[in-house]
Structure formats: C-alpha cells, structure tokens
Design a protein around this motif. Structure first.
Motif, PDB file in Angstrom:
ATOM      1  N   GLN A  82       1.433  -2.865  59.270  1.00 29.29           N
ATOM      2  CA  GLN A  82       0.269  -2.260  59.943  1.00 29.29           C
ATOM      3  C   GLN A  82       0.668  -1.394  61.149  1.00 29.29           C
ATOM      4  N   GLN A  85       2.315   3.596  60.941  1.00 30.31           N
ATOM      5  CA  GLN A  85       1.923   4.936  61.366  1.00 30.31           C
ATOM      6  C   GLN A  85       2.265   5.170  62.839  1.00 30.31           C
ATOM      7  N   TYR A 314      -2.680  12.724  61.263  1.00 29.79           N
ATOM      8  CA  TYR A 314      -3.286  11.990  62.382  1.00 29.79           C
ATOM      9  C   TYR A 314      -2.993  12.718  63.697  1.00 29.79           C
ATOM     10  N   LYS A 325     -10.018   7.954  64.197  1.00 30.34           N
ATOM     11  CA  LYS A 325      -9.755   6.521  64.020  1.00 30.34           C
ATOM     12  C   LYS A 325      -8.709   6.241  62.945  1.00 30.34           C
ATOM     13  N   ALA A 326      -8.750   6.976  61.848  1.00 35.43           N
ATOM     14  CA  ALA A 326      -7.808   6.681  60.758  1.00 35.43           C
ATOM     15  C   ALA A 326      -7.684   7.879  59.828  1.00 35.43           C
ATOM     16  N   ARG A 328      -6.038   8.836  55.800  1.00 36.75           N
ATOM     17  CA  ARG A 328      -5.442   8.295  54.567  1.00 36.75           C
ATOM     18  C   ARG A 328      -5.304   9.406  53.541  1.00 36.75           C
ATOM     19  N   HIS A 369     -16.738   6.510  61.799  1.00 32.85           N
ATOM     20  CA  HIS A 369     -15.814   5.383  61.939  1.00 32.85           C
ATOM     21  C   HIS A 369     -16.341   4.087  61.337  1.00 32.85           C
TER      22      HIS A 369
END
Ligand code: MN
Length: 451
Positions: A82, A85, A314, A325-326, A328, A369
């Motif tokens: 986790q 990144q 990111y 926030k993220a 992918r 988010h």
C-alpha cells in the motif's frame, strides 16, 4: 540494498519461498514458457516467479513472471504494497545519481567479434503469430549524442541473426528522439541493453517524465543507494555492473527491417511494420548468467508498467488539482482519477493534466472522492449518474498516442477523451445518495438474524 537479480531472488527464498518455482524439466522456448506462466495464473490462480533450468537449445536458464505480483514489486522497493505509489514518488522527487565502478560481475565473460551470437540465447517465442523469437526484458541504456542526457527504457528486440535484431522505438518517446538526432548526423546511436536486473531497476526504467529526467537516478532512489555502473567494452556507454547480461550495440542510421507481428500489452498481435536495425557488437555476462524474460501481455508485464505510470499521473494531477485522492490505470490507455473537488472545473483540469502527462493515455475518467476507483462497478455508476455526455465529455482530436493502439489511423495518431463524472455543481449540492440510518446500521448485528 543489493542491486542484483540473484540477491533479490535470495530475498524471495527467505521471505516468500512459495513465490519462486524452479522447473527442472526441459521446456521448449517456443510458446511453452509464456504458456506455463499464463496457465499458472489462469488455472492455478498462482503467479510464482518461474525459473526454467533447462531450455531447449540454450545453456542459459530462463527466469520469467518476476513482476506478476504487487507484493514482490513492493519488496523490491523495501515497502509494503500500500506504500508503493508513495515510495515511487519519493524516488522521483529525490533521485540518487549513479556511480561508476571498475569491477563488475557482468564482465565475467566478454564476447566480441565473431564470438557474438544471439542464437546462443534462449529463442523465446511468446505467442502465436509472433514473427520470431523476442527479447522482452532488455533495458536500454543510451545517451543523447549531443548532450549529457541519459535514457533508459524497455524496448522489444526481435532476434534476426547472430548479431542483429530489430528494435521497436516508441514513436515520439525519448530513445526515438535520441535516435532521430543521431540519424540526422548520419551516425549510429550507441545503445546497451541490460538483461536480468533487480526489479527496482526495472521499475525505475519505466519512470515517465521529461526527457531530462534520468531514470538511472530514479533507480538509485528506489534502491536507496547509487546504481553502480560500469563502462562498456565497445562504447562510452555505462551499464549496470550487477546485471546478468549486457548486449552492447548500436542502432544503425537509415536502415529499416520488417518487425512484428508481435502480441503486446494491448491484448492484440499487431502486424508487421518497418523498424530500426540493431547491430550487437559485444555480449558480456556473468559466468552462470540467468536469462530474464518478461511474459509480455500478461501480469508480469502489466503490473510492472502500471506502477510508474500511476505515480507520474498522480504527480501531474496533483500539480493542477492539489486535492487529488487516487489514480488507477485499469486497462490499456485508460486512467481513473478520484479528486476532492473544491471548485467547479477541477474535474476537467484533472483530465487535461493526465492527457498532458502521459503519451499513452487516451481515456480519462474523473470522479469524486466518494467513488472507489479500484471497483469498476463504482466508476460505471458515477459515469451513469453524475455525467451528462454533451456537457461532460471532452474530445481532443489529432493528438499523438501509442503506436501500438490498433484503433489508431496510423501509428498512434489518435483522438483522446476525458469523462468528467464528478457531481455538478458540487458533491455537497448534488442529490444525496440513499443511505441506511447510521444508528440502525450500528445497532443491528447479523448474528441475531442467523438461524
Ligand atoms: Mn526518459
């Protein structure tokens, strides 16, 4: 941290012994290596590193599927999955320049002149229709001919003879640009390829950024120490001292050769095209070198490449939308971004940032988010319920994308699109989501309702 492949394999033997499978039975390098990696994944739901000790026609053992697990990549960076990144971004922000050493295990055996023979290497054919045996784990090391700018990349090489391969240079990327400069001067571009590397080196090689960013220093950042480099025998290039094998070569000016078809990460076997020619001038390797392969188009390939892409995206979105926030990358050319939108328009700014930061990205979906971008169903729900296509879809025409995208008109000349699936004008002002009262949710215990 030790920076060679075999120390990493020792780490796996100590920490995750079930993750490394040595296979003593002889295999055919035509299709069987890729097939066994794919069958383990699909039929046994396992993705071990596979070490084929006996490969027909070659004295070198073959290692494949190394990168097919996030936990293994995290271990290579010395972090938990986790934290990957963040660890990758830290290496980009705090790169560690390489250092030159004089002693190098990769020089145990030095083959030049007539002793160079690529046909002694495992002749791995990955998929049906592939035009021939390919080297898929070759990391290129090159220098801009007129400047002190260095580049590393993965480039697929098709074996064409004892000392010749073709090379796929991604159109408009950094090595292609170096080659253009050399070719305009009528010169060959010296390039060396490392095969068999610590996965931190593999991850660093795939860093996406400006042509001025030195992947070798990002490798150092990931290793936590300077990458040790040694001078080539036949050029001024520098290569990893602890690699299993190095091919010293040059890309010839004004020569092209048929390349492909080849099954790629896109899920397609794209047809033959004219590509550049590589002449190999020396092969150096460890005495008992392990030959590395990447199971192209399978998890070994996908997991390795998405970590650096996601980190760079990111970084780029954060420069534009600080409350990102993220990020992918769930499929080829596709990116999901979750932001905490503070002001109207930031969804579209995130789309622009992604398309500006990564050549390959073609489709961007931005959500609020409260949407879990690691669940495709949730992203689909946001597109369906927070998006008006005539207002929220942006199409950019006639841009450059991937030359491996079979839907493009010619070699990656493509349209791109972004979907702003954030709630408008804001999540606070939007129709509320249905919800079970919190007090009821907490009061009820499923145990009380089971027979
Ligand atoms: Mn680069």
């Amino acid at each position: 941290m030790a920076q060679d492949l075999r120390s990493y394999l020792d780490l796996i033997r100590r920490n995750k012994p079930e993750d490394l499978l040595a296979i003593s039975r002889e295999v055919d390098p035509a299709y069987e290596i890729t097939a066994i990696a794919a069958k383990f994944d699909q039929e046994a739901k396992r993705r071990p590193i596979l070490l084929f000790e006996k490969v027909r026609g070659s004295k070198f053992p073959v290692l494949t599927n190394l990168h097919a697990s996030r936990a293994r990549l995290a271990l290579a960076m010395g972090v938990e999955p986790q934290e990957m990144q963040r660890a990758y971004l830290r290496a980009m922000e705090k790169p560690i320049p390489p250092k030159i050493v004089s002693k190098a295990p990769v020089k145990d055996v030095i083959l030049t002149g007539d002793r160079v023979n690529l046909l002694d290497l495992p002749q791995i054919v990955h998929h049906e229709r592939d035009a021939g045996p390919y080297l898929t784990a070759a990391i290129s090391f090159a220098k801009e001919p007129t400047a002190d700018t260095w580049n590393c990349a993965y480039n697929r090489l098709m074996i064409k003879g004892r000392n010749t391969t073709s090379i796929h240079l991604t159109l408009a990327k950094h090595l292609w640009e170096f080659y253009r400069i050399a070719e305009a001067r009528g010169e060959a571009l010296p390039v060396a390829f490392a095969i068999g590397a610590h996965p931190a080196i593999a991850l660093g090689c795939l860093a996406i950024g400006s042509i001025d960013e030195d992947e070798r220093a990002i490798m150092g950042g990931l290793l936590g120490e300077p990458l040790e480099l040694v001078r080539c025998e036949t050029s001024e290039l520098l290569v990893p001292a602890h690699a299993e094998m190095v091919l010293e070569a040059e890309i010839l000016p004004h020569e092209r050769t048929p390349e492909g078809p080849f099954g790629e990460f896109t899920g397609y076997s794209l047809g033959e095209r004219q590509r550049q020619v590589v002449r190999v001038r020396a092969i150096t390797h460890r005495r008992d070198a392990i030959f590395q392969d990447i199971s192209v188009g399978h998890l070994d390939h996908m997991m390795l490449s998405t970590t650096p892409i996601e980190a760079n995206i990111y970084r780029a979105v954060r420069a534009m939308v600080p409350s990102v926030k993220a990020v992918r990358v769930p499929a080829p050319f596709t990116c999901y971004v979750a932001i905490e939108q503070r002001a109207p328009g930031q969804g579209k700014n995130a789309i622009l940032a992604v398309l500006g930061a990564d050549l390959y990205m073609k489709r961007v979906v931005v959500v609020d988010h409260d949407v879990d971008i690691f669940t495709d169903r949730a992203v689909n729900w946001a597109i369906a319920t927070r998006c008006q296509p005539d207002r929220d879809i942006t199409i950019v025409t006639n841009a450059r994308g991937s030359d491996l995208d079979p839907s493009t008109k010619e070699d990656g000349y493509t349209a791109k699109w972004g979907v702003d699936a954030t709630a408008k004008p804001s999540l606070e002002a939007y129709t509320p989501r249905h919800r079970i009262p919190k007090e009821v949710w907490q009061r009820l215990n499923l145990k009380d309702f089971l027979p």
